[in-house]
Design an enzyme around this catalytic site. Structure first.
Site, PDB file in Angstrom:
ATOM      1  N   HIS A 150       1.049  -1.442  -0.106  1.00 16.40           N
ATOM      2  CA  HIS A 150       0.300  -0.208  -0.269  1.00 16.40           C
ATOM      3  C   HIS A 150       0.886   1.369  -0.113  1.00 16.40           C
ATOM      4  O   HIS A 150       1.935   1.337   0.863  1.00 16.40           O
ATOM      5  CB  HIS A 150      -1.063  -0.201   1.078  1.00 16.40           C
ATOM      6  CG  HIS A 150      -0.346  -0.003   2.662  1.00 16.40           C
ATOM      7  ND1 HIS A 150       0.496  -0.917   3.546  1.00 16.40           N
ATOM      8  CD2 HIS A 150      -0.207   1.071   3.586  1.00 16.40           C
ATOM      9  CE1 HIS A 150       0.990  -0.456   4.248  1.00 16.40           C
ATOM     10  NE2 HIS A 150       0.713   0.433   4.274  1.00 16.40           N
ATOM     11  N   ASP A 169       0.472   4.867   1.938  1.00 12.05           N
ATOM     12  CA  ASP A 169      -0.636   5.340   3.284  1.00 12.05           C
ATOM     13  C   ASP A 169      -1.669   6.088   2.502  1.00 12.05           C
ATOM     14  O   ASP A 169      -1.324   7.507   1.931  1.00 12.05           O
ATOM     15  CB  ASP A 169       0.453   6.301   4.031  1.00 12.05           C
ATOM     16  CG  ASP A 169       1.453   5.278   4.618  1.00 12.05           C
ATOM     17  OD1 ASP A 169       0.951   4.020   5.200  1.00 12.05           O
ATOM     18  OD2 ASP A 169       2.600   5.285   5.204  1.00 12.05           O
ATOM     19  N   HIS A 191       4.753   0.042   0.283  1.00 14.74           N
ATOM     20  CA  HIS A 191       5.652  -0.899   1.002  1.00 14.74           C
ATOM     21  C   HIS A 191       4.557  -1.666   2.152  1.00 14.74           C
ATOM     22  O   HIS A 191       3.584  -2.142   1.294  1.00 14.74           O
ATOM     23  CB  HIS A 191       5.947   0.423   2.524  1.00 14.74           C
ATOM     24  CG  HIS A 191       4.750   0.744   3.391  1.00 14.74           C
ATOM     25  ND1 HIS A 191       4.414   2.025   2.458  1.00 14.74           N
ATOM     26  CD2 HIS A 191       4.113   0.795   4.319  1.00 14.74           C
ATOM     27  CE1 HIS A 191       3.117   2.244   3.431  1.00 14.74           C
ATOM     28  NE2 HIS A 191       3.825   1.931   4.208  1.00 14.74           N
ATOM     29  N   ARG A 224       4.916   7.326  13.398  1.00 14.30           N
ATOM     30  CA  ARG A 224       4.784   7.614  11.812  1.00 14.30           C
ATOM     31  C   ARG A 224       4.104   9.121  12.192  1.00 14.30           C
ATOM     32  O   ARG A 224       3.638   9.309  12.662  1.00 14.30           O
ATOM     33  CB  ARG A 224       3.863   6.728  11.333  1.00 14.30           C
ATOM     34  CG  ARG A 224       4.103   7.059   9.755  1.00 14.30           C
ATOM     35  CD  ARG A 224       3.985   6.227   9.134  1.00 14.30           C
ATOM     36  NE  ARG A 224       2.273   6.916   8.544  1.00 14.30           N
ATOM     37  CZ  ARG A 224       1.416   6.271   8.526  1.00 14.30           C
ATOM     38  NH1 ARG A 224       1.565   5.121   8.156  1.00 14.30           N
ATOM     39  NH2 ARG A 224      -0.377   6.789   8.226  1.00 14.30           N
TER      40      ARG A 224
END
Length: 358
Positions: free
Chosen positions: A165, A167, A314, A330
């Site tokens: 995917h 983000d 990722h 994150r």
């Protein structure tokens, strides 16, 4: 799974910087889910600081003790530099490097969550997730936490290949340069894979490239909204889907990148479901099988990865849930609305043109 702790229980930890590693070790899953609604995200004009970057990246390379490319097409590792102490020029150069190499790794980093937020803000407005929990007082921070008590229903019913995917691609202006620090790692496992959207495009035949250029796909966060409703969590914003080009152009490099993935992309605009599924499944298999344009990071405590969500995919590997816990945080700046410039070149085309002009 450990119950969510309240803001009151953690108030004593809120002076100065919240120590997320300590919270994870002491409390387990410490996230809060406030009953708070947010206004819809507003459009902004994105000025990518990578446009100011030095092509030689001298401010980074000259101050590092070691710099090396992890694979030919994606991933660079830099030693001897602390992200908490970067100058503005170094941030510009890092933005350019990440745009070109997709993801950059840093080991033994002391950057804390407040410094991480300031770092992220210098690359764009920080995304606040519409459904996920967050550390108390830090709505812009996305926490990664899994251990032996984490639910596995979703993982048991999917393949690891389904985890690729980018983000929050369902936002109108999705994620750009993104920072993730891992401060608790299992003794083995828990790696993360990245794949290059540039090389994924370049590996397609000219016929496929021509077919895909100009097509658009729908990206939806409905599954995350459904999970929030199932767990009685407040959905903070109503926006759930956007339409983006399947091939997008990066504003700094000018290179074409493939921009679809199985987590959030649902269908291709203008194609029947049968046609759309056939094309998307081919592209997903193309990304998953692209071992020649992927890089795999073995995390160590206090490793930081910085990647460009616009031109990479990722995939975290959940092979450690019986081994130990994994925790990190994150920050996710937003970038421009994805676009396709028909005059842009692929990475391979641009590099070949530069070689022929020498």
């Amino acid at each position: 799974m450990a119950p969510n702790v309240t803001v009151d229980e953690l108030a004593e930890n809120l002076h100065q910087t919240l120590d997320l590693q300590k919270l994870a070790l002491e409390k387990g899953r410490y996230l809060v889910y406030p009953d708070k609604k947010y206004p819809e995200l507003e459009y902004f004009e994105h000025k990518d600081r990578g446009l100011r970057g030095d092509p030689k990246k001298a401010s980074l390379y000259d101050n590092a003790t070691k710099v090396f490319d992890v694979t030919p097409h994606i991933g660079t590792e830099i030693h001897g530099i602390q992200l908490s102490q970067l100058t503005e020029q170094q941030k510009d150069d890092l933005a350019l490097l990440v745009a070109e190499r997709g993801v950059v790794f840093f080991r033994d980093q002391d950057i804390n969550v407040d410094q991480g937020l300031e770092f992220g803000k210098s690359f764009g407005p920080l995304h606040v997730h519409a459904t996920f929990g967050h550390p108390p007082g830090y709505p812009e921070v996305h926490v990664v936490y899994f251990d032996e008590k984490s639910p596995r229903e979703y993982l048991n019913n999917t393949s690891a290949a389904d985890g690729w995917h980018t983000d929050v691609s369902y936002e109108e202006q999705p994620a750009s340069v993104t920072l993730l620090k891992m401060d608790i790692v299992p003794p083995t496992g828990g790696d993360t894979l990245w794949a290059s959207g540039y090389a994924a495009y370049d590996r397609l035949s000219p016929a496929w490239q021509k077919f895909l250029e100009g097509l658009q796909a729908k990206h939806s966060g409905q599954r995350q909204f459904d999970e929030a409703h199932a767990n009685n969590h407040v959905v903070r914003r109503d926006h759930v889907e956007s339409i983006h080009p399947i091939v997008r152009t990066h504003p700094v490099t000018g290179w074409k990148s493939l921009y679809v993935q199985p987590v959030f992309t649902t269908d291709i605009v203008g194609l029947s479901k049968h046609e759309s599924d056939a094309v998307l499944n081919f592209l997903y298999a193309h990304i998953n099988g692209g071992y020649d344009f992927q890089v795999r990071l073995k995390w160590e405590t206090n490793t930081v990865a910085i990647w460009d969500n616009r031109v990479t995919f990722h995939n975290p590997i959940f092979d450690y849930l019986d081994v130990g816990r994994r925790h990190g945080w994150r920050v996710t700046p937003q970038g421009e609305k994805p676009y396709f410039d028909p005059n842009s070149k692929s990475k391979k085309q641009d590099e070949q043109a530069k070689k022929s002009n020498k």
